[in-house]
Write an enzyme that holds these catalytic residues in place. Structure first.
Site, PDB file in Angstrom:
ATOM      1  N   GLY A  27       9.703  37.012  47.543  1.00 48.04           N
ATOM      2  CA  GLY A  27       8.757  36.073  48.482  1.00 48.04           C
ATOM      3  C   GLY A  27       8.744  36.945  49.652  1.00 48.04           C
ATOM      4  N   ILE A  56      15.119  34.354  45.654  1.00 51.77           N
ATOM      5  CA  ILE A  56      13.706  35.417  45.350  1.00 51.77           C
ATOM      6  C   ILE A  56      13.564  36.872  44.695  1.00 51.77           C
ATOM      7  CG2 ILE A  56      13.046  33.749  47.667  1.00 51.77           C
ATOM      8  CD1 ILE A  56      13.522  36.653  49.281  1.00 51.77           C
ATOM      9  N   ALA A 107      24.077  36.226  50.581  1.00 50.16           N
ATOM     10  CA  ALA A 107      25.472  36.611  49.632  1.00 50.16           C
ATOM     11  C   ALA A 107      26.599  36.353  50.600  1.00 50.16           C
ATOM     12  CB  ALA A 107      25.524  38.297  49.844  1.00 50.16           C
ATOM     13  N   GLN A 111      18.070  45.893  45.320  1.00 52.79           N
ATOM     14  CA  GLN A 111      17.409  45.497  46.438  1.00 52.79           C
ATOM     15  C   GLN A 111      17.181  46.961  47.629  1.00 52.79           C
ATOM     16  OE1 GLN A 111      16.803  42.577  47.679  1.00 52.79           O
ATOM     17  NE2 GLN A 111      16.674  42.298  46.046  1.00 52.79           N
ATOM     18  N   GLU A 119      17.450  43.445  53.119  1.00 53.64           N
ATOM     19  CA  GLU A 119      16.132  44.094  54.179  1.00 53.64           C
ATOM     20  C   GLU A 119      16.371  45.616  54.614  1.00 53.64           C
ATOM     21  OE1 GLU A 119      16.875  40.320  56.285  1.00 53.64           O
ATOM     22  OE2 GLU A 119      14.624  40.226  56.093  1.00 53.64           O
TER      23      GLU A 119
END
Ligand code: MOS
Length: 748
Positions: free
Chosen positions: A245, A471, A515, A644, A711
């Site tokens: 996403g 995602i 999370a 991530q 991120e």
């Protein structure tokens, strides 16, 4: 052993991994429905103006075409723009597909052809002819910035820049050392593997089941209900898997509107899937221009900090990001002036793309800090330590935790930073110049109100459920871990159900908050089930737990066990039978602590170290090593967490060296709207990446001490690489991406 080894904190593999690699996982465009029809979108060829005429008869004559929808015959949908406002819409008037004859941007959907097959729809769409009355358009931020403005209405969740302090311009002018630069970031388009699509299943009786590419099913549900005047009970959105996403699926996109519109009108199931080209016809990371001025003492201590940024937005919405605030969050001299403005362009509204605003804003400040390090001769890490902030001076708050010092130290150690020769062009191997650069990263650690349900059954199986998404981040897996640990179960005994709008309320999956938020909600629901289970265990005749309190027992191996005497225990089944039930269910809502929200500031941090090798003759850059040291509170699953950060680093590398959407300003159109010409890194571009998780204890940020890290991986990476390129070549390139032409053209 009293407890099973805990799953939380352990590197567990994705529970959805097998479904994904075997193809069992279904994505929005893969759901079948009887008698499914297929839509194909026709896009505007001009950037601004009006459709004077649209000729659809040739398309309509193609056998198998069911209907051609344009603004001239669009079925009824909400009139007022406010009805189109989704959960995360910025201020303004949301785009309404096929609303009228106006064209706001190149690529705007102007017709939908619906046919018996995708191929027929696509062919018929090629026969549609539109005539336009064009108006002057503007797509160049460098020109539009002359009309930039401070957004009159702030976007929810975005904090405007803090008020100026001291006199930044005077302090800059008086400073012994000064650096300033303008840093440019090209627009970027999200390119998740899964293109946007909606399969709308016509269930009869006005009911719809919608499979949408979305990062939050309840956002699509609310949008569809509001736009088409339906009850939420008649719209169920189910999207169990999302093929990436990165922010492109936070807001419902136009294919959802078109598919639902057609399904209602034809009373038939309809799928609308965008092509890769059409993935460039909606949201994107906006073009950004940052100007940074730093004034410092000869020892590198800042006396003045000025950061001004301007970003593009659309004609119809005031999209906003946090771009400049990071600078004075990281460094806070006495004299500060920050500003943030946006400028209208004839494009679609930009949208959040992984850590929106941070890699752009932080690239500017962290490259400027590197320029200051060079100007003062102070080591880049030492320079940051000399200007370190221990409080959030922007908001005048304490941090819930900030282990950025440890990130610098551990990252530098793992990288071998001490071996760096400070002088640019001083490290070389064969024909390659070697450069080492570093930068800091920071991103908000949010927690959002989220509800979850837990259901424990007599057979010792647990289901945890909330409407959030996965995602690709690992949400299924961490929720399974949390559920399993609550009862000492194996991962296999726990099922996580998500991404169905009928499940307990959850915000979109975004902002790295899932999370902390969904995790806390599942944990709370499990606690509630545990209390009921313990109550039943005590009511059992001759209960070995009689007289105990809940904090004296543990839940392990399908039993409730007295912690000090494990021989005294009751099985889950025994307890339920005692209570006369075959399942225990609880729903709970986890909300962020009011105390934390009012008193504290919470952020994740990182220190990124990068090595580049630059072929001096060819200008080619290879990023041979990256160490990203991250402080993100408690790490629930080091395996999915590492993934991530790896993904973030690769994307940061992409922002530094590869990725940009070029605009033909004559046509007002993004030109490289395909993955052949929109350059993203491939395996050969990605070398050694090491992720270090710095220990960080935080008992305030969220109930589980989790900060989230979807991120942070991208944030400091572009600046670290850009600084490494300077160290290798002595050339300071302030326009990202740093492509070969810039390496060869710039002079030292
Ligand atoms: Mo993220 S850009 O909030 O999906």
């Amino acid at each position: 052993m009293l407890r099973n080894d805990p799953h939380i904190g352990a590197p567990r593999s994705r529970v959805d991994g097998p479904a994904k690699v075997t193809g069992a996982a279904k994505y929005a465009a893969e759901f079948e429905a009887p008698n499914l029809a297929y839509g194909y979108v026709v896009s505007s060829a001009v950037a601004r103006g009006r459709i004077a005429a649209i000729e659809t008869s040739a398309a309509e004559a193609v056998p198998g075409v069911l209907r051609v929808f344009t603004h001239e015959n669009r079925p009824r949908a909400a009139w007022f723009s406010s009805s189109y406002q989704d959960e995360v819409a910025p201020p303004g008037t949301p785009f309404r597909p096929l609303y009228d004859e106006k064209v706001y941007y190149s690529g705007q959907p102007i017709a939908l052809v619906v046919a018996e097959t995708f191929e027929i729809a696509r062919y018929a769409a090629s026969l549609i002819r539109a005539e336009y009355e064009t108006e002057e358009h503007e797509t160049d931020l460098k020109l539009a910035r002359a009309h930039a403005y401070v957004p009159p209405k702030k976007r929810s969740g975005i904090t405007p820049p803090p008020k100026p302090e001291g006199d930044a311009m005077k302090a800059y002018a008086d400073a012994p050392v000064r650096v300033w630069g303008e840093y440019n970031h090209a627009p970027e388009h999200h390119n998740p593997m899964e293109p946007h699509a909606s399969t709308v299943v016509w269930e009869g009786g006005g009911k719809l089941t919608v499979h949408d590419k979305i990062q939050g099913v309840q956002n699509s549900q609310g949008y569809v209900a509001s736009v088409f005047g339906l009850s939420k009970d008649d719209v169920q959105v189910v999207s169990p898997f999302v093929g990436g996403g990165f922010g492109s699926g936070l807001r419902p996109q136009y294919q959802l509107f078109l598919a639902v519109m057609a399904a209602i009108d034809l009373e038939r199931s309809v799928r609308v899937e965008l092509t890769r080209d059409q993935m460039f016809t909606f949201t994107h990371r906006p073009a950004t221009i940052s100007t940074v001025m730093l004034g410092a003492e000869p020892d590198g201590r800042l006396v003045s900090l000025k950061h001004d940024a301007v970003q593009g937005t659309s004609q119809f919405e005031d999209y906003q990001e946090t771009v400049v605030n990071w600078s004075s969050l990281l460094y806070h001299p006495k004299n500060i002036a920050l500003s943030y403005q946006i400028a209208k362009l004839d494009t679609y509204t930009p949208g959040d793309m992984r850590a929106p605003g941070a890699p752009t804003g932080i690239s500017a400040i962290e490259c400027a800090m590197d320029e200051l390090a060079h100007a003062t001769g102070v080591d880049p890490v030492e320079l940051r330590l000399r200007n370190y902030t221990d409080r959030d001076e922007n908001a005048d708050k304490e941090f819930t935790s900030k282990e950025l010092r440890a990130c610098y130290r551990l990252g530098a150690e793992r990288f071998g930073w001490a071996q760096r020769k400070p002088e640019p062009r001083s490290m070389r191997e064969g024909r390659e110049l070697i450069g080492w650069g570093m930068a800091s990263g920071v991103w908000e650690a949010y927690m959002m109100k989220t509800s979850a349900r837990a259901t424990l059954t007599l057979d010792g199986k647990l289901e945890v459920a909330t409407a959030t998404a996965d995602i690709g981040t690992g949400t299924y897996t961490i929720l399974t871990q949390i559920g399993a640990d609550a009862f000492g179960l194996a991962m296999e005994d726990v099922t996580a159900r998500i991404a169905d709008s009928s499940l307990p309320k959850s915000p979109i999956e975004g902002g790295s908050w899932t999370a902390a938020s969904a995790g806390a909600a599942v944990d709370a629901a499990c606690r509630s089930v545990r209390e009921k289970l313990f109550g039943y265990a005590q009511t059992m005749k001759g209960s070995p737990l009689a007289g105990a309190t809940i904090d004296q027992v543990s839940f392990a191996n399908g039993r409730v066990v007295l912690t000090t005497d494990p021989s005294r225990s009751v099985t889950i089944a025994e307890a339920m039978r005692a209570g006369g039930v075959d399942r225990i269910q609880a729903e709970e809502t986890a909300s962020p602590s009011l105390l934390t929200k009012t008193r504290y500031a919470s952020y994740t941090h990182s220190a990124v170290f990068a090595e580049v090798r630059v072929d001096e003759e060819l200008g080619q850059i290879r990023v041979t090593r990256v160490v990203n040291a991250v402080a993100a509170g408690k790490i629930l699953n080091p395996k999915t967490a590492r993934s991530q950060v790896l993904g973030g680093v690769v994307w940061g590398l992409s922002m530094a060296l590869h990725e940009e959407t070029f605009t033909d300003h004559n046509l007002g159109r993004f030109m490289n709207h395909n993955i052949a010409e929109y350059h993203i890194p491939v395996n050969a571009d990605v070398h050694d990446i090491e992720v270090v998780f710095v220990e960080e204890h935080d008992d305030k940020v969220s109930p589980l001490g989790v900060k989230g890290l979807g991120e942070i991986g991208i944030v400091g990476t572009p600046a670290a690489i850009a600084n490494a390129v300077f160290h290798a070549t002595g050339k300071r390139i302030r326009d990202l991406p740093i492509t070969i032409d810039k390496v060869l053209a710039e002079t030292a």
